[in-house]
Design an enzyme around this catalytic site. Sequence first.
Site, short mmCIF file in Angstrom:
data_model
loop_
_atom_site.label_atom_id
_atom_site.label_comp_id
_atom_site.label_asym_id
_atom_site.label_seq_id
_atom_site.Cartn_x
_atom_site.Cartn_y
_atom_site.Cartn_z
N ALA A 64 0.86 -1.17 0.00
CA ALA A 64 0.00 0.00 0.00
C ALA A 64 0.90 1.23 0.00
O ALA A 64 2.06 1.17 0.42
CB ALA A 64 -0.90 -0.01 1.23
N GLY A 107 0.70 -5.02 0.93
CA GLY A 107 -0.50 -5.08 0.09
C GLY A 107 -0.24 -5.76 -1.25
O GLY A 107 -1.16 -6.31 -1.85
N GLU A 110 -0.57 -9.34 -0.50
CA GLU A 110 -1.99 -9.58 -0.23
C GLU A 110 -2.81 -9.57 -1.52
O GLU A 110 -3.75 -10.34 -1.68
CB GLU A 110 -2.51 -8.52 0.76
N GLU A 130 4.86 -5.09 7.11
CA GLU A 130 4.15 -4.01 7.82
C GLU A 130 4.62 -3.80 9.25
O GLU A 130 4.56 -2.70 9.78
CB GLU A 130 2.63 -4.29 7.83
N1 CAA Z 1 4.68 3.21 -0.57
C1 CAA Z 1 5.14 4.37 -1.08
N2 CAA Z 1 6.30 4.47 -1.77
C2 CAA Z 1 7.01 3.36 -1.95
C3 CAA Z 1 6.60 2.11 -1.45
C4 CAA Z 1 5.37 2.06 -0.74
N3 CAA Z 1 4.88 0.90 -0.24
N4 CAA Z 1 7.52 1.17 -1.79
C5 CAA Z 1 8.47 1.83 -2.48
N5 CAA Z 1 8.18 3.13 -2.59
C6 CAA Z 1 8.95 4.18 -3.27
C7 CAA Z 1 10.17 4.60 -2.49
O1 CAA Z 1 9.81 5.52 -1.50
C8 CAA Z 1 11.03 5.16 -3.56
O2 CAA Z 1 10.57 6.46 -3.85
P1 CAA Z 1 11.62 7.67 -4.14
O3 CAA Z 1 12.36 7.22 -5.37
O4 CAA Z 1 10.74 8.83 -4.34
O5 CAA Z 1 12.50 7.73 -2.93
C9 CAA Z 1 10.73 4.30 -4.76
O6 CAA Z 1 9.50 3.66 -4.46
C10 CAA Z 1 11.78 3.22 -5.00
O7 CAA Z 1 11.93 2.48 -3.79
P2 CAA Z 1 13.34 2.27 -3.04
O8 CAA Z 1 14.27 3.38 -3.37
O9 CAA Z 1 13.07 2.02 -1.61
O10 CAA Z 1 13.83 0.94 -3.79
P3 CAA Z 1 14.80 -0.17 -3.20
O11 CAA Z 1 15.13 -1.06 -4.35
O12 CAA Z 1 15.88 0.44 -2.42
O13 CAA Z 1 13.88 -1.00 -2.14
C11 CAA Z 1 11.89 -2.10 -1.36
C12 CAA Z 1 12.77 -1.72 -2.58
C13 CAA Z 1 12.63 -3.08 -0.46
C14 CAA Z 1 10.62 -2.76 -1.93
C15 CAA Z 1 11.53 -0.83 -0.57
O14 CAA Z 1 11.02 0.15 -1.48
C16 CAA Z 1 10.51 -1.03 0.52
O15 CAA Z 1 10.82 -1.53 1.56
N6 CAA Z 1 9.26 -0.58 0.28
C17 CAA Z 1 8.18 -0.63 1.25
C18 CAA Z 1 7.64 -2.03 1.44
C19 CAA Z 1 6.58 -2.03 2.53
O16 CAA Z 1 6.81 -1.73 3.66
N7 CAA Z 1 5.34 -2.40 2.11
C20 CAA Z 1 4.20 -2.48 3.00
C21 CAA Z 1 3.37 -1.23 2.86
S1 CAA Z 1 2.07 -1.15 4.07
C22 CAA Z 1 0.84 -2.14 3.50
O17 CAA Z 1 0.93 -2.74 2.43
C23 CAA Z 1 -0.39 -2.26 4.37
C24 CAA Z 1 -1.38 -3.32 3.94
O18 CAA Z 1 -1.54 -4.34 4.57
C25 CAA Z 1 -2.26 -3.09 2.77
#
Ligand code: CAA
Length: 256
Positions: A64, A107, A110, A130
């Site tokens: 998400a 998400g 999911e 999460e």
């Molecule tokens: N939401 C918003 N932005 C996100 C995102 C997310 N879930 N995942 C990645 N991005 C964005 C980053 O902020 C980044 O943006 P900028 O270039 O503007 O900085 C861009 O995507 C590229 O990401 P990274 O630079 O972080 O890429 P990476 O290769 O270094 O890492 C990754 C990849 C490990 C997937 C890392 O992006 C990450 O950990 N993302 C978040 C994963 C996460 O926590 N997901 C759960 C979300 S909560 C949820 O889903 C609730 C639910 O139950 C529905």
Amino acid sequence: DPEFLRVSTEKGVGRIELRRPKVLNALNRRMVAELVEMLESFDREDTVGAILLTGGPKAFAAGADIDEMAGATAAEMLTMDPFADWDRIRRVSKPIVAAVNGYALGGGCELAMACDLIFASETARFGQPEIDLGVMPGAGGTQRLTRAVGKARAMEMVLTGKPITAKEAYAAGLINRVVPAEVLEEEAMKMARELASKPPVALRLAKRAVQRAAEIGLEAGLDYEQKLFYFLFSTEDQKEGMQAFMEKRRPEFRGK
Ligand code: CAA
């Protein structure tokens, strides 16, 4: 036109590609709304028999959209109820094949689990991170994952937030196939086309009956299955399918 999806139809398969590559297909509310609308529209479209859902080369979806949620209060989350849209995905009656490349996190994982079959490339990663954001899965992660892989592994994934590889996901029974990235789309599309060639009414009811297995007890589930089975004898496709078998020819299904 949808802003965050690319959509096409080919040979009986409705194809949806998640497209928000700058943020690894982070699922904001607009994107989920577009996705649900498109799934429902394919569900109504007679020429479509199955749906293929895919993402980008680096991410199916990284969860998400964190930026969108970060400042929300509990009351706002509760009244906006973003997961109400997600609930509509499981009501799509045609089978959905997910083709997962790269990250399927939070998400994203999911969403893949809300599909009916999951094909993944060797580089795919599945996880529920999460916990490290101070929350927990909210779109089915604790329930679908546990049903798919069992308590031990689900507990570990949800509590540590550590993702598993495609190979591990396959061994755990979370996904259907692991294939090289170059052939992922082709293999998933082949499966979707095969499903699209099946008798449509039986296919929908069979999907629903398997879904129900995860929702209700055995006795109610068996009863539900029997009634659907008997009901299918009211369709022309049942007559055609069984007749064709006896005549040793290919059936021609018409969805009636
Ligand atoms: N939401 C918003 N932005 C996100 C995102 C997310 N879930 N995942 C990645 N991005 C964005 C980053 O902020 C980044 O943006 P900028 O270039 O503007 O900085 C861009 O995507 C590229 O990401 P990274 O630079 O972080 O890429 P990476 O290769 O270094 O890492 C990754 C990849 C490990 C997937 C890392 O992006 C990450 O950990 N993302 C978040 C994963 C996460 O926590 N997901 C759960 C979300 S909560 C949820 O889903 C609730 C639910 O139950 C529905």
